[in-house]
Design an enzyme around this catalytic site. Structure first.
Site, PDB file in Angstrom:
ATOM      1  N   ASP A  67       8.544   1.870   8.712  1.00  0.00           N
ATOM      2  CA  ASP A  67       8.117   0.586   9.316  1.00  0.00           C
ATOM      3  C   ASP A  67       6.583   0.465   9.529  1.00  0.00           C
ATOM      4  O   ASP A  67       5.892   1.511   9.577  1.00  0.00           O
ATOM      5  CB  ASP A  67       8.627   0.265  10.741  1.00  0.00           C
ATOM      6  CG  ASP A  67       8.721  -0.932  11.174  1.00  0.00           C
ATOM      7  OD1 ASP A  67       8.903  -1.856  10.539  1.00  0.00           O
ATOM      8  OD2 ASP A  67       8.148  -1.000  12.404  1.00  0.00           O
ATOM      9  N   SER A  68       6.177  -0.705   9.538  1.00  0.00           N
ATOM     10  CA  SER A  68       4.768  -0.993   9.898  1.00  0.00           C
ATOM     11  C   SER A  68       4.484  -0.472  11.259  1.00  0.00           C
ATOM     12  O   SER A  68       3.175   0.009  11.393  1.00  0.00           O
ATOM     13  CB  SER A  68       4.397  -2.534   9.966  1.00  0.00           C
ATOM     14  OG  SER A  68       5.105  -3.140  11.053  1.00  0.00           O
ATOM     15  N   TYR A 100       1.961  -6.288  10.058  1.00  0.00           N
ATOM     16  CA  TYR A 100       2.082  -6.599   8.704  1.00  0.00           C
ATOM     17  C   TYR A 100       2.424  -8.037   8.310  1.00  0.00           C
ATOM     18  O   TYR A 100       2.084  -8.669   7.409  1.00  0.00           O
ATOM     19  CB  TYR A 100       3.176  -5.781   7.734  1.00  0.00           C
ATOM     20  CG  TYR A 100       2.554  -4.559   7.225  1.00  0.00           C
ATOM     21  CD1 TYR A 100       1.706  -3.691   7.876  1.00  0.00           C
ATOM     22  CD2 TYR A 100       3.815  -3.570   6.573  1.00  0.00           C
ATOM     23  CE1 TYR A 100       1.407  -2.148   7.749  1.00  0.00           C
ATOM     24  CE2 TYR A 100       3.328  -2.420   6.201  1.00  0.00           C
ATOM     25  CZ  TYR A 100       2.380  -1.837   6.624  1.00  0.00           C
ATOM     26  OH  TYR A 100       2.107  -0.485   6.118  1.00  0.00           O
ATOM     27  N   GLY A 101       3.077  -8.815   9.453  1.00  0.00           N
ATOM     28  CA  GLY A 101       3.758  -9.727   9.349  1.00  0.00           C
ATOM     29  C   GLY A 101       2.838 -10.958   8.809  1.00  0.00           C
ATOM     30  O   GLY A 101       3.180 -11.983   8.130  1.00  0.00           O
ATOM     31  N   CYS A 159      11.888  -2.242   7.715  1.00  0.00           N
ATOM     32  CA  CYS A 159      10.987  -3.392   8.208  1.00  0.00           C
ATOM     33  C   CYS A 159      11.446  -4.490   7.237  1.00  0.00           C
ATOM     34  O   CYS A 159      11.222  -4.336   5.966  1.00  0.00           O
ATOM     35  CB  CYS A 159       9.530  -2.927   7.794  1.00  0.00           C
ATOM     36  SG  CYS A 159       8.325  -4.038   8.023  1.00  0.00           S
ATOM     37  N   THR A 176       9.505  -7.311   6.834  1.00  0.00           N
ATOM     38  CA  THR A 176       8.585  -7.872   6.065  1.00  0.00           C
ATOM     39  C   THR A 176       8.342  -6.839   4.689  1.00  0.00           C
ATOM     40  O   THR A 176       8.007  -7.683   3.764  1.00  0.00           O
ATOM     41  CB  THR A 176       7.087  -7.576   6.822  1.00  0.00           C
ATOM     42  OG1 THR A 176       7.455  -8.255   8.433  1.00  0.00           O
ATOM     43  CG2 THR A 176       6.072  -8.445   6.609  1.00  0.00           C
ATOM     44  N   GLU A 187       4.364  -4.334  20.155  1.00  0.00           N
ATOM     45  CA  GLU A 187       3.615  -3.472  19.891  1.00  0.00           C
ATOM     46  C   GLU A 187       2.702  -3.124  21.000  1.00  0.00           C
ATOM     47  O   GLU A 187       1.924  -2.040  21.270  1.00  0.00           O
ATOM     48  CB  GLU A 187       2.615  -3.434  18.643  1.00  0.00           C
ATOM     49  CG  GLU A 187       3.512  -3.632  17.222  1.00  0.00           C
ATOM     50  CD  GLU A 187       3.743  -1.815  16.924  1.00  0.00           C
ATOM     51  OE1 GLU A 187       2.850  -1.046  17.079  1.00  0.00           O
ATOM     52  OE2 GLU A 187       4.816  -1.864  16.221  1.00  0.00           O
ATOM     53  N   CYS A 217      13.862  -8.877  12.125  1.00  0.00           N
ATOM     54  CA  CYS A 217      12.556  -8.212  12.236  1.00  0.00           C
ATOM     55  C   CYS A 217      13.079  -6.941  13.340  1.00  0.00           C
ATOM     56  O   CYS A 217      13.765  -7.096  14.244  1.00  0.00           O
ATOM     57  CB  CYS A 217      11.795  -8.834  13.087  1.00  0.00           C
ATOM     58  SG  CYS A 217       9.954  -7.847  13.480  1.00  0.00           S
ATOM     59  N   THR A 218      12.710  -5.829  12.710  1.00  0.00           N
ATOM     60  CA  THR A 218      13.086  -4.622  13.519  1.00  0.00           C
ATOM     61  C   THR A 218      12.524  -4.455  14.834  1.00  0.00           C
ATOM     62  O   THR A 218      13.082  -3.451  15.749  1.00  0.00           O
ATOM     63  CB  THR A 218      12.973  -3.353  12.511  1.00  0.00           C
ATOM     64  OG1 THR A 218      11.899  -3.279  11.789  1.00  0.00           O
ATOM     65  CG2 THR A 218      14.130  -3.529  11.346  1.00  0.00           C
ATOM     66  N   HIS A 219      11.403  -5.029  15.220  1.00  0.00           N
ATOM     67  CA  HIS A 219      10.803  -5.058  16.496  1.00  0.00           C
ATOM     68  C   HIS A 219      11.733  -5.693  17.675  1.00  0.00           C
ATOM     69  O   HIS A 219      11.692  -5.390  18.799  1.00  0.00           O
ATOM     70  CB  HIS A 219       9.622  -5.684  16.305  1.00  0.00           C
ATOM     71  CG  HIS A 219       8.232  -4.683  15.868  1.00  0.00           C
ATOM     72  ND1 HIS A 219       8.332  -4.097  14.769  1.00  0.00           N
ATOM     73  CD2 HIS A 219       7.373  -4.077  16.486  1.00  0.00           C
ATOM     74  CE1 HIS A 219       7.452  -3.622  14.258  1.00  0.00           C
ATOM     75  NE2 HIS A 219       6.676  -3.481  15.523  1.00  0.00           N
TER      76      HIS A 219
HETATM   77  N1  DGL Z   1       9.642  -4.488  12.102  1.00  0.00           N
HETATM   78  C1  DGL Z   1       8.874  -5.185  11.128  1.00  0.00           C
HETATM   79  C2  DGL Z   1       9.942  -6.084  10.419  1.00  0.00           C
HETATM   80  O1  DGL Z   1      10.850  -5.888  10.538  1.00  0.00           O
HETATM   81  C3  DGL Z   1       7.500  -5.915  11.823  1.00  0.00           C
HETATM   82  C4  DGL Z   1       6.656  -6.454  10.835  1.00  0.00           C
HETATM   83  C5  DGL Z   1       5.125  -6.530  11.106  1.00  0.00           C
HETATM   84  O2  DGL Z   1       4.607  -5.326  11.126  1.00  0.00           O
HETATM   85  O3  DGL Z   1       4.867  -7.867  11.587  1.00  0.00           O
HETATM   86  O4  DGL Z   1       9.433  -7.116   9.934  1.00  0.00           O
END
Ligand code: DGL
Length: 277
Positions: A10-11, A42-43, A73, A75, A158, A192-194
């Site tokens: 993941d990012s 990354y989004g 992730c 993204t 984050e 989004c996994t966050h």
């Molecule tokens: N966890 C990432 C996702 O599922 C976050 C992407 C990001 O870094 O913006 O999209």
């Protein structure tokens, strides 16, 4: 020979919400988690940047003998997965596999919705890529998709601000925007996994009659199913219950923040790596 951990990328920290569920379903395997915390989020980045960063991460995991890599992730799954699968894998490592999180979450939609109106909350990258509407259209053409980009949510997570009063403003606003696009939405994917870290806050602003889908469990079951259907890959996966954590940024932060995502898995001793050289 069984000497290959499963790579999870993941990012940042978000993929840990997926790893947590994977470990519950498949505790026997070895895993390497890689968070590109130095370059998250990354989004809002361009297609070519997300592709470049994701490929670097995949290459790193391949070099550490992962034969199967999960892009935990959305993204990266939306912007880089297809190109990596079609253009890079054939010459990089034709027998290795890279899987994403979008397809498994779309596959279960038909059994979740009654109205056929699906809401997607994701990063700008995921939303602009149109990956969810396209995949949904392919599998279930009768479903209609409504999307809302939430560019502030990943930075809130984050930066450990996801539970703050300030976060309420953005969560309320993005959910109201999404729901204003259709009053018939009965299923929302947290794409989004966050976002699972913000689940309680999200639930406060979403009416009770709407299903909120988080991805961890779905991706974990889909991986279990994949390994069952691909014994040639399953045989290569080592089974010593080792989990290695890699981060491109501060290990102290990763150990502290990561524990919030993994909850019961408290001991994280991350190793710092560099993806660029
Ligand atoms: N966890 C990432 C996702 O599922 C976050 C992407 C990001 O870094 O913006 O999209």
């Amino acid at each position: 020979m069984q000497n290959s951990p499963i790579g999870v990328f993941d990012s940042g920290y978000g993929g840990l919400s997926v790893l947590k569920e994977i470990i519950k379903v498949l505790p026997q395997y070895d895993y390497i988690y890689l968070g590109d915390n130095a370059r998250t989020p990354y989004g809002n980045r361009s297609y070519s940047t997300i592709y470049e960063y994701t490929l670097q991460a995949v290459n790193k995991l391949f070099s550490m003998n992962c034969k199967l890599v999960i892009l935990a992730c959305n993204t990266a799954s939306a912007k880089a997965l297809r190109t990596i699968q079609q253009n890079d894998l054939p010459h990089l490592a034709p027998k290795n596999r890279v899987l994403g999180v979008i397809r498994p979450c779309v596959e279960i939609l038909n059994e979740k919705t009654v109205t056929g109106h699906i809401g997607i909350l994701g990063t700008t990258g995921t939303v602009v890529s149109n990956s969810y509407p396209l995949e949904i259209q392919k599998l279930f053409p009768h479903l209609t998709t409504f999307q809302e980009a939430c560019p502030m949510w990943v930075p809130l997570v984050e930066n450990d601000e996801y539970d703050s009063d300030g976060a309420d403003y953005f969560v309320r606003k993005n959910i109201a925007n999404l729901l204003s696009k259709s009053s018939d939405i009965d299923t929302i994917i947290l794409a989004c996994t966050h976002y699972p870290l913000m689940l309680e806050k999200i639930q406060r602003f979403v009416p009770n009659n709407i299903n909120i889908i988080t991805q961890g469990e779905i991706v974990a079951k889909s991986l279990e199913n994949y390994l069952f259907r691909h014994p040639e890959m399953e045989k290569k996966c080592s089974k010593n219950k080792n989990i290695t954590f890699l981060t491109t940024d501060s290990t102290e932060n990763f150990n502290l923040q990561g524990a919030k995502f993994l909850k019961y898995y408290t001991k994280i001793e991350a190793i710092k790596i560099d993806l660029v050289n």
